[in-house]
Structure formats: C-alpha cells, structure tokens
Design a protein around this motif. Structure first.
Motif, PDB file in Angstrom:
ATOM      1  N   GLY B 141      49.969  68.734 -47.322  1.00  0.00           N
ATOM      2  CA  GLY B 141      51.240  68.746 -47.660  1.00  0.00           C
ATOM      3  C   GLY B 141      52.304  68.404 -46.658  1.00  0.00           C
ATOM      4  N   ILE B 142      51.844  67.472 -45.876  1.00  0.00           N
ATOM      5  CA  ILE B 142      52.602  66.736 -44.748  1.00  0.00           C
ATOM      6  C   ILE B 142      53.508  65.673 -45.194  1.00  0.00           C
ATOM      7  CG2 ILE B 142      52.859  66.172 -42.283  1.00  0.00           C
ATOM      8  CD1 ILE B 142      50.218  67.500 -41.756  1.00  0.00           C
ATOM      9  N   THR B 143      54.645  66.030 -45.482  1.00  0.00           N
ATOM     10  CA  THR B 143      55.559  64.727 -46.089  1.00  0.00           C
ATOM     11  C   THR B 143      55.925  63.650 -45.014  1.00  0.00           C
ATOM     12  OG1 THR B 143      57.400  66.131 -45.632  1.00  0.00           O
ATOM     13  CG2 THR B 143      56.575  66.636 -47.657  1.00  0.00           C
ATOM     14  N   ALA B 146      58.369  65.010 -42.796  1.00  0.00           N
ATOM     15  CA  ALA B 146      57.767  65.724 -41.579  1.00  0.00           C
ATOM     16  C   ALA B 146      57.095  65.203 -40.667  1.00  0.00           C
ATOM     17  CB  ALA B 146      56.771  66.883 -42.268  1.00  0.00           C
ATOM     18  N   ALA B 149      59.418  64.251 -38.244  1.00  0.00           N
ATOM     19  CA  ALA B 149      60.005  65.447 -37.631  1.00  0.00           C
ATOM     20  C   ALA B 149      59.031  65.536 -36.499  1.00  0.00           C
ATOM     21  CB  ALA B 149      60.195  66.543 -38.632  1.00  0.00           C
ATOM     22  N   MET B 150      57.844  65.464 -36.612  1.00  0.00           N
ATOM     23  CA  MET B 150      56.788  65.851 -35.561  1.00  0.00           C
ATOM     24  C   MET B 150      56.730  64.970 -34.643  1.00  0.00           C
ATOM     25  SD  MET B 150      53.495  67.663 -37.209  1.00  0.00           S
ATOM     26  CE  MET B 150      53.056  66.528 -38.694  1.00  0.00           C
ATOM     27  N   ARG B 153      60.114  66.085 -32.761  1.00  0.00           N
ATOM     28  CA  ARG B 153      59.887  67.415 -31.781  1.00  0.00           C
ATOM     29  C   ARG B 153      59.275  66.941 -30.609  1.00  0.00           C
ATOM     30  NH1 ARG B 153      61.087  70.151 -29.518  1.00  0.00           N
ATOM     31  NH2 ARG B 153      60.855  72.046 -29.095  1.00  0.00           N
ATOM     32  N   ARG B 154      58.207  66.289 -30.756  1.00  0.00           N
ATOM     33  CA  ARG B 154      57.458  65.780 -29.527  1.00  0.00           C
ATOM     34  C   ARG B 154      58.292  64.967 -28.281  1.00  0.00           C
ATOM     35  NH1 ARG B 154      52.922  67.634 -26.884  1.00  0.00           N
ATOM     36  NH2 ARG B 154      53.167  66.396 -24.883  1.00  0.00           N
ATOM     37  N   HIS B 157      60.756  67.180 -26.552  1.00  0.00           N
ATOM     38  CA  HIS B 157      59.945  68.011 -25.712  1.00  0.00           C
ATOM     39  C   HIS B 157      59.731  67.021 -24.448  1.00  0.00           C
ATOM     40  CE1 HIS B 157      55.855  69.580 -23.956  1.00  0.00           C
ATOM     41  NE2 HIS B 157      56.353  70.560 -24.414  1.00  0.00           N
ATOM     42  N   GLU B 163      68.991  67.679 -30.428  1.00  0.00           N
ATOM     43  CA  GLU B 163      69.088  67.231 -31.878  1.00  0.00           C
ATOM     44  C   GLU B 163      70.525  66.594 -31.917  1.00  0.00           C
ATOM     45  OE1 GLU B 163      68.380  70.192 -34.834  1.00  0.00           O
ATOM     46  OE2 GLU B 163      67.029  71.140 -33.573  1.00  0.00           O
ATOM     47  N   PRO B 199      68.321  71.574 -43.529  1.00  0.00           N
ATOM     48  CA  PRO B 199      67.045  70.829 -43.094  1.00  0.00           C
ATOM     49  C   PRO B 199      66.371  70.287 -44.084  1.00  0.00           C
ATOM     50  CG  PRO B 199      67.205  73.332 -43.080  1.00  0.00           C
ATOM     51  CD  PRO B 199      68.375  73.144 -43.434  1.00  0.00           C
ATOM     52  N   VAL B 200      65.519  69.201 -43.757  1.00  0.00           N
ATOM     53  CA  VAL B 200      64.732  68.269 -44.534  1.00  0.00           C
ATOM     54  C   VAL B 200      63.177  68.654 -44.060  1.00  0.00           C
ATOM     55  CG1 VAL B 200      63.995  66.156 -45.588  1.00  0.00           C
ATOM     56  CG2 VAL B 200      66.471  66.693 -45.244  1.00  0.00           C
ATOM     57  N   ALA B 201      63.152  68.233 -42.746  1.00  0.00           N
ATOM     58  CA  ALA B 201      61.896  68.875 -42.050  1.00  0.00           C
ATOM     59  C   ALA B 201      62.231  69.169 -40.802  1.00  0.00           C
ATOM     60  CB  ALA B 201      60.721  67.769 -42.110  1.00  0.00           C
ATOM     61  N   ARG B 202      62.397  70.120 -40.327  1.00  0.00           N
ATOM     62  CA  ARG B 202      63.050  70.592 -38.966  1.00  0.00           C
ATOM     63  C   ARG B 202      62.091  69.736 -37.932  1.00  0.00           C
ATOM     64  NH1 ARG B 202      64.040  76.842 -39.061  1.00  0.00           N
ATOM     65  NH2 ARG B 202      65.422  76.299 -37.048  1.00  0.00           N
ATOM     66  N   PRO B 203      62.933  69.441 -37.002  1.00  0.00           N
ATOM     67  CA  PRO B 203      64.377  69.385 -36.597  1.00  0.00           C
ATOM     68  C   PRO B 203      65.117  68.333 -37.314  1.00  0.00           C
ATOM     69  CG  PRO B 203      63.184  67.987 -34.828  1.00  0.00           C
ATOM     70  CD  PRO B 203      62.159  68.721 -35.681  1.00  0.00           C
TER      71      PRO B 203
END
Ligand SMILES: CC(C)(COP(=O)(O)OP(=O)(O)OC[C@H]1O[C@@H](n2cnc3c(N)ncnc32)[C@H](O)[C@@H]1OP(=O)(O)O)[C@@H](O)C(=O)NCCC(=O)NCCS
Ligand SMILES: [Zn+2]
Lengths: 124, 385
Positions: B141-143, B146, B149-150, B153-154, B157, B163, B199-203
């Motif tokens: 289910g990873i759109t 997303a 978004a991943m 996020r990385r 980090h 954001e 939010p759509v796929a945080r962040p």
C-alpha cells in the motif's frame, strides 16, 4: 523469483539474493545482480532491523483505514519496505528498531501469507 | 560523440493545450495543441508520430499512436505509444529524436497527453501506483506520494532541511505560474499556507504535491535540412538521454541520490559538451517539492545536501543564478502525467525564442529533466538557440 520469496515467507524465512561479485543484496531475490549482471545466490535475512525512512499515508485507494504508517527497514544487508502496524508518525524516528511479523492470510486472498513491521524499540 | 552530429535534430514547432481540469477528452486536447504547433509548419510533412501516455485507466483508451495520427490526418504513418509513467512525454521526444538522428525520417512528432480528472483522487493514486514495484511497494500500500515522502524524510534527517524549505519550492513555482496563462493553478501561496495544508503522505502535504490535471503537448522535430524550410530560429537539441534505476526506492543503496537522473544528466552534459554552470534555465520534475531539491543536486546546480540552500537563497527564482520551473513546474503549471515532459520542452522553447511574455528570462542554453516512477526512468534534454 517472487514465488520463492513467497514460499519462503510462508515457511517463516525472508529470502533475498546476494551478488557473488559485487556483494549487493536484492529483494525480492533475483538470479542476476541488478548492479553488475553477475549471478547471485540466496541469503536469509534477520527478522529484526532498523528503520531508515518512513511516512504516514493519508491518501490511498488500497486500504480502508487511513492514515497508516509505512517504512523501509534495513534487515542485515538488504532493505525491505512494509507497513508499521503499531505506530503513528509521531512515534517513529529513523534508527528505530522493528521486527518483521509474518502472518497467514485467509485462504481466499491471493497471497497465502504476508508480513508487516512492529516497532520494538525507540532510539530516543 | 561529435558536437557536429549533436546539432542534427531541431525543434521546429511546439503547441500546448491549456492545462487544468478540462471538459474535453484526451484526443481533443491533442488537437488543441496540434493546431498551435501547425501554425508554422505543414502538418502533412510529419512522417512519424510517438505518443506518451501514462495510463488507460483514465479513459479506457490505448492505441493512442494510431488515434492521434487519425485525428491529425496522418494515416499510414508510423505511429505508436511509448510509456514510462510520468516520463512518457520526454520519452516520446527521445524516440522522435532517434528517428530523425538515425536518418529514418526528416520530420517526426512527439505528443504527450493525459486526461486524468475523469477519475477521483483515490483512483488516480492507485493508477499511478502501478509505476512502483508490485511486491515490495504495491502490496504494502505504499503510494507514489509516500515514496517521495520517504525520500523527503530521509533528506531532512541527513542534511538538516526543514519542511519549510520544501514549501519554498511550492511558493516559487506557484508564483511563476501566475505569469503562465496556460497553467493549471494560478494562485499565490505562502510558506505558512503550505505548512498548514493537509497531509498527503507525511511530511508531504497538499501544497507540496502536483495537482491532478488534463492536458496535451505537441513537439515537432526535424533534420537540419527540413528545419531550414520552416524557420530561421529552430531550437537545437544538443542532447537527449535516458537512464533507468530500480522501481522500488527500497532497493537503492543511497536513497536521497536520484542516480538515474544524475546518470542521464552526465550523459547529456557530455553529448552537449556543456557543464552545469553553462546552463541558464531548467525545467525539472517537481511532482513533489522534495524532488526539485534532489534534482538541483543531481544536475550539479548545488553540492550534495545543499539543494535546499540554493532554494533558500532564491537562486532558482526568475532573476536568480539558475531559474528553475519558470512555467510553474508540475506543481502549478499542472501535471497531466504523460504530457508533463513535453510541457517542460514547450516552456523552454517559449523562453529560448523569447515568447514567454511576463515570465521571460534571458537564456540560450537550457536543460529539462522528466522522470517516471520515483526517478526510476530519467529523460534529460539539453536545448539551445
Ligand atoms: C494532492 C492531492 C492528493 C489533492 O487531491 P484532493 O485531496 O482530492 O484535492 P481536491 O481535488 O479535493 O482539491 C481541493 C482543492 O485544492 C486544490 N488542489 C488540489 N490539488 C492541488 C495541488 N496539488 N496543489 C494546489 N492546489 C490543489 C483544488 O483545486 C481544490 O481547490 P478548490 O476547492 O478551490 O477547487 C492530489 O492532487 C494528488 O494526488 N496529487 C499528486 C498527483 C501525483 O501523484 N502525480 C504523479 C506524481 S509522479
Ligand atoms: Zn553485482
């Protein structure tokens, strides 16, 4: 080789491939290394690993329950994406530990088993 | 490759429909773009047609090559569809470029189109998801949002971006679209509004995302000899390159490095005999704000991990060192998926031939980056006048 991945999963094993030449690991396992084209062999991955990135999904057609959290976990030398069942976005940080939980699916579903992640230890 | 060879393919005409939520179907949007493109050339000279379309899920229509040829009065020509999700448009141009460079044809047409708004957001999200790895990503289910978004996020980090830095890209591209009459979204936004969007796929949030759009673009290319018949100021294609990476970002060693884009760009700079600092204008694939930042780095506009600093310093606005997405980008010009790669080319042609009106910048050399999947297939073009 996705079939091998699935049948191993149903036996409780997470199967990846590892290149004999450059050492890179792939999921699902495949006979040739995507990086260098050399032949690969199988390796079994540990069921515990660390989150390298994650997101929380708010728009999706594939699941009724929104939102849900997904992550990519480093399991030994390979990387596996999955759903994190027991966490919200705020609960997670990069580096947190997860465990891969394999579960049987109802017989009518196309996959006889699948997996999800459980957050086990927070880094902070 | 000889520089002499690299000047053998020219853009002689381009047309684009208004992008947005449109009543018309895909092929009617094509006709709108085709009518504009054929103001300056003889349509019957076109010998081959390549059409980029992402999905048949929106209109239940494949065979777009033949369909477009039929509507353009080009029956019995070589005509077919090419596909690489959101890279389909630029891939159509790459195919036309190869047809002309090979000497097989003198005049070829690239088309990109998509009619997405006939389906609701969930259905569109699902259709786009077929660009990701079936087992690893779709079954979990990873759109597509997303996946980006991943990456975001990385990246935040690893390199300390906030954001708010991602939102700066949206603010800039919305601002540019105010001056583009064909843009889908013409609304000025602020960083605060972007931060507060849902939010759509945080962040990533709604205002970090490209909209769901309808639109079509036509680009006609020709050999040197044929180009001379139409215009004294053709746009030269100095390079046209493609590279591919894994479908699932999980299988990449370095998550925040868009390796296929970097690889295609390296090949393109080499073909064009240019370096990043020679480029004066860029249209890049900002389907989500994070990707524009990643692409600054992959194109060599900023060192690794410093793409967001370039945005903070305003260097990619009009008037900055390297204006990026003067059209409004996918973010605000709109993102009819199969058309977006050619919408980038359309904008660059407008700019290089000084027809960009209020958003005109001063540029003679430009680069376009169109990608499909999650930087899984990258198509790069270098254009010059
Ligand atoms: C972001 C997204 C989920 C929003 O869809 P949605 O929640 O259904 O939004 P709606 O259609 O209800 O729109 C609500 C409002 O926001 C506006 N809007 C929608 N998407 C927008 C966007 N991306 N940017 C700015 N405004 C947007 C609409 O025009 C509408 O405004 P209105 O009420 O004044 O008419 C959707 O645009 C999307 O999925 N985008 C990503 C598409 C994608 O993945 N492309 C491929 C990438 S390779
Ligand atoms: Zn290898």
């Amino acid at each position: 080789m996705s079939a091998e991945f699935l049948s191993a999963l149903c036996e409780g094993r997470i199967l990846a491939s590892k290149c004999g030449e450059c050492g890179s690991c792939s999921l699902p396992p495949r006979r040739r290394c995507p990086e260098c084209g050399a032949e690969t062999g199988y390796v079994e991955l540990p069921h515990r690993g660390r989150i390298i990135t994650y997101s929380e999904i708010h728009v999706s057609a594939s699941r009724a329950e929104l939102p849900y959290v997904v992550a990519i976990a480093e399991l030994g030398e390979a990387r596996l994406p999955g759903i994190v069942r027991n966490a919200r976005y705020e609960d997670i940080a990069i580096g947190d530990e997860i465990e891969v939980i394999i579960e049987k699916r109802p017989s009518e579903s196309p996959l006889s088993c699948w997996y999800f992640f459980r957050l086990t230890k927070q880094k902070r | 490759m000889e520089n002499r060879d690299a000047s053998l393919c020219y853009i002689v005409a381009a047309g684009m429909s208004k992008i947005g939520k449109r009543e018309e179907d895909g092929v009617e949007l094509f006709v709108e773009a085709f009518n504009e493109a054929t103001n300056t050339i003889e349509p019957r000279d076109i010998e081959a047609v390549y059409v980029g379309v992402q999905s048949e899920r929106y209109e239940h229509q494949i065979m777009y090559g033949a369909l477009v040829a039929e509507r353009a009065g080009l029956l019995m020509r070589e005509a077919y569809r090419v596909e690489a999700c959101a890279a389909a448009g630029a891939l159509a141009l790459h195919t036309a470029y190869m047809a002309v460079r090979s000497g097989l044809y003198k005049v070829a047409m690239a088309v990109g189109l998509e009619k997405m708004t006939s389906k609701n957001t969930e259905e569109v999200t699902d259709s786009l998801m077929s660009a990701s790895d079936y087992y690893l990503d779709q079954l979990n289910g990873i759109t597509i949002p997303a996946q980006y978004a991943m990456l975001a996020r990385r990246y935040m980090h690893d390199f300390g971006a906030k954001e708010e830095d991602l939102c700066l890209i949206a603010v800039k591209n919305h601002e540019n679209a105010l001056y583009n009459p064909k843009a889908h979204i013409q609304r000025r936004i602020t960083v605060e509004e972007c931060m507060n969007s849902r939010p759509v796929a945080r962040p990533l949030k709604l205002l970090d995302s490209a909209p769901i759009s309808d639109g079509a673009v036509v680009v006609v290319v020709a050999s040197e000899e044929a180009a001379r018949r139409y215009t004294d100021t053709p746009v030269r294609i100095l390079a046209s390159t493609v590279s591919s990476d894994t479908l699932s970002i999980s299988q990449r060693r370095d998550l925040t490095w868009p390796r296929a884009v970097h690889s295609a760009a390296e090949k393109a700079y080499k073909q064009a005999r240019l370096k990043p600092s020679d480029i004066q204008l860029a249209e890049v694939h900002d389907c989500f704000t994070i990707n524009e930042i990643l692409l600054y780095e992959a194109l060599g506009f900023a060192p690794r991990g410093c793409g967001y600093i370039l945005a903070r310093e305003g260097e990619t606005q009009r008037g900055g060192k390297i204006p990026v997405n003067t059209s409004g980008g996918l973010k605000a010009r709109g993102h009819p998926v199969g058309a977006s790669g050619l919408a980038q080319i359309y904008e660059i042609c407008q700019q290089l031939t000084k027809q960009a009106g209020k958003r005109q910048v001063d540029a003679e050399k430009a680069i376009a980056v169109n990608e499909g999947g999650v930087n899984s297939t990258a198509v790069v073009h270098v254009l010059a006048v």
